[in-house]
Design a protein around this motif. Sequence first.
Motif, PDB file in Angstrom:
ATOM      1  N   ILE A 112     110.893  -7.177 123.285  1.00 12.25           N
ATOM      2  CA  ILE A 112     111.472  -7.798 122.099  1.00 12.25           C
ATOM      3  C   ILE A 112     110.850  -9.175 121.947  1.00 12.25           C
ATOM      4  O   ILE A 112     110.792  -9.946 122.911  1.00 12.25           O
ATOM      5  N   ALA A 135     117.368 -11.816 118.366  1.00  4.17           N
ATOM      6  CA  ALA A 135     116.647 -11.320 119.535  1.00  4.17           C
ATOM      7  C   ALA A 135     117.564 -11.225 120.738  1.00  4.17           C
ATOM      8  O   ALA A 135     117.476 -10.272 121.534  1.00  4.17           O
ATOM      9  N   SER A 187     118.429  -7.865 122.656  1.00  2.00           N
ATOM     10  CA  SER A 187     118.035  -7.756 124.060  1.00  2.00           C
ATOM     11  C   SER A 187     119.202  -7.316 124.928  1.00  2.00           C
ATOM     12  O   SER A 187     119.063  -6.446 125.790  1.00  2.00           O
ATOM     13  N   TYR A 188     120.361  -7.922 124.696  1.00  2.00           N
ATOM     14  CA  TYR A 188     121.528  -7.546 125.488  1.00  2.00           C
ATOM     15  C   TYR A 188     121.920  -6.090 125.230  1.00  2.00           C
ATOM     16  O   TYR A 188     122.163  -5.323 126.171  1.00  2.00           O
ATOM     17  N   SER A 234     119.317  -3.659 126.685  1.00  2.00           N
ATOM     18  CA  SER A 234     119.178  -3.728 128.145  1.00  2.00           C
ATOM     19  C   SER A 234     120.251  -2.923 128.864  1.00  2.00           C
ATOM     20  O   SER A 234     120.155  -2.707 130.075  1.00  2.00           O
ATOM     21  N   VAL A 290     114.138  -3.826 129.412  1.00  4.20           N
ATOM     22  CA  VAL A 290     113.815  -4.700 128.286  1.00  4.20           C
ATOM     23  C   VAL A 290     113.159  -5.980 128.781  1.00  4.20           C
ATOM     24  O   VAL A 290     113.575  -6.571 129.793  1.00  4.20           O
ATOM     25  N   THR A 291     112.110  -6.410 128.068  1.00  6.40           N
ATOM     26  CA  THR A 291     111.479  -7.703 128.293  1.00  6.40           C
ATOM     27  C   THR A 291     111.574  -8.513 127.010  1.00  6.40           C
ATOM     28  O   THR A 291     111.187  -8.036 125.942  1.00  6.40           O
ATOM     29  N   LEU A 292     112.124  -9.717 127.122  1.00 12.69           N
ATOM     30  CA  LEU A 292     112.240 -10.608 125.972  1.00 12.69           C
ATOM     31  C   LEU A 292     111.148 -11.667 126.059  1.00 12.69           C
ATOM     32  O   LEU A 292     111.079 -12.423 127.034  1.00 12.69           O
ATOM     33  N   LEU A 302     122.913 -12.752 128.709  1.00  6.94           N
ATOM     34  CA  LEU A 302     121.524 -12.394 129.001  1.00  6.94           C
ATOM     35  C   LEU A 302     121.176 -12.675 130.459  1.00  6.94           C
ATOM     36  O   LEU A 302     120.487 -11.873 131.116  1.00  6.94           O
ATOM     37  N   GLU A 334     119.721 -10.265 133.391  1.00 11.67           N
ATOM     38  CA  GLU A 334     118.532 -10.590 134.174  1.00 11.67           C
ATOM     39  C   GLU A 334     118.836 -10.495 135.668  1.00 11.67           C
ATOM     40  O   GLU A 334     118.049  -9.907 136.439  1.00 11.67           O
ATOM     41  N   LEU A 350     116.846  -6.968 132.593  1.00 14.79           N
ATOM     42  CA  LEU A 350     116.224  -7.751 131.521  1.00 14.79           C
ATOM     43  C   LEU A 350     115.294  -8.791 132.124  1.00 14.79           C
ATOM     44  O   LEU A 350     115.649  -9.472 133.092  1.00 14.79           O
ATOM     45  N   PHE A 362     112.554 -12.137 131.169  1.00 18.51           N
ATOM     46  CA  PHE A 362     112.215 -13.143 130.172  1.00 18.51           C
ATOM     47  C   PHE A 362     110.804 -13.662 130.420  1.00 18.51           C
ATOM     48  O   PHE A 362     110.407 -13.876 131.571  1.00 18.51           O
TER      49      PHE A 362
END
Length: 380
Positions: free
Chosen positions: A184, A191, A195-196, A199, A204-206, A262, A266, A271, A273
């Motif tokens: 994302i 975003a 993402s949340y 995920s 998911v990668t933000l 978020l 992680e 997730l 970042f």
Amino acid sequence: MYKWIIIGGGVQGCCVATRLLLEKVNKADLLIIDSYPEPMQIWRTLTKKIGMSYLRSPSVHHIAIDPFSLKKYARSNDYAQPFKGRYARPRLDMFNQHSLDKMDEVGVQECWKQGTVEGLSCSGGEWKVTLSNNQVIQGERVVLAMGMNQKPHYPDWVFKCSKGSISHVFDIEASLPDEGDVVILGGGMTAAHLSYTLSTIHSVTLVKRHPFRIHDFDSDPGWLGPKYLRNFHQVDCYEKRRRLIRQARHRGSLTRELYLKLKRQENAGRLNFYTGEIEDAQSRDNSVELLLTNGKIISAHSLLLATGTETNIPGEKWLQPVIEQLDLPCSPCGFPIVQPSLEWTRGLFVAGTLAELEIGPVSRNIAGARKVAERIAQNA
């Protein structure tokens, strides 16, 4: 001929319509034109798509006149956990149903016409709105309440990639990926919500251009009243007003609560970042590969863009000829210079984004919609 024609049936247009129907006009004399068949359809579709559960704005921001209407609605309908946090942010589903119920009370749907506007003109004091099917609708007054979400912003590098693995969250027709890992792109509320939500079912990668910017709201609450607006309205230079608006907005920001959600994802390994600019992108067989300026390469099955909207004025294609023909006053940024009543020229009013040089930084959001509706109704 209608007394009022509202172009745009999002939160802004529906807020204006509800106020006018309550205070100024009969249902037979008002028409709302929108590309979609139901009120606030883009808003409801996109907020559901990204998995929003509570709004960022407080409980007093909604389409009804009484600021405490939503709190009364929550009690009378016995909603569980209707508000969250120190600012009493409302549940999204409750906010939406409250909006629909308030519109039903005044008959907004009965004033609805699905259609795409392709032209606007004025002759003999009457406004004529031309639709894509060549139908012409006449009205004494027109409110321009078009939103920005119909014009997603795509970074330049996207256009050399295969569109099959790339989509924009503001593309209302595009669905979210149902399998594979996802990247994302974006750093703001949209975003973060997306993402949340994803995920919980995907890896998911933000990827964001800047560190997380934590703010309760998208501008300081002082912009809702005289604290900042008094000085803002004393500024005669519209270039300076535009600079003040840009400086006031917390672009690409998110609430602390969402940031902590978020971080929990992680820490759970669901997730990742990355902070950096995209230098290049390549499409592979069933994936997309991103090269960041720091040399990091990120690949995934799908890339979802949460990169906001274009900055052009809404409806520019058909509105620009009207500006030129009627010599409507515009600031150097191309946006309307209007009276405090939000009247651009006789019988033509603006709302939302188009009203921000008068309403200020909150013009695009729900608080701005309330201010716009009040001003237009007072001066109708």
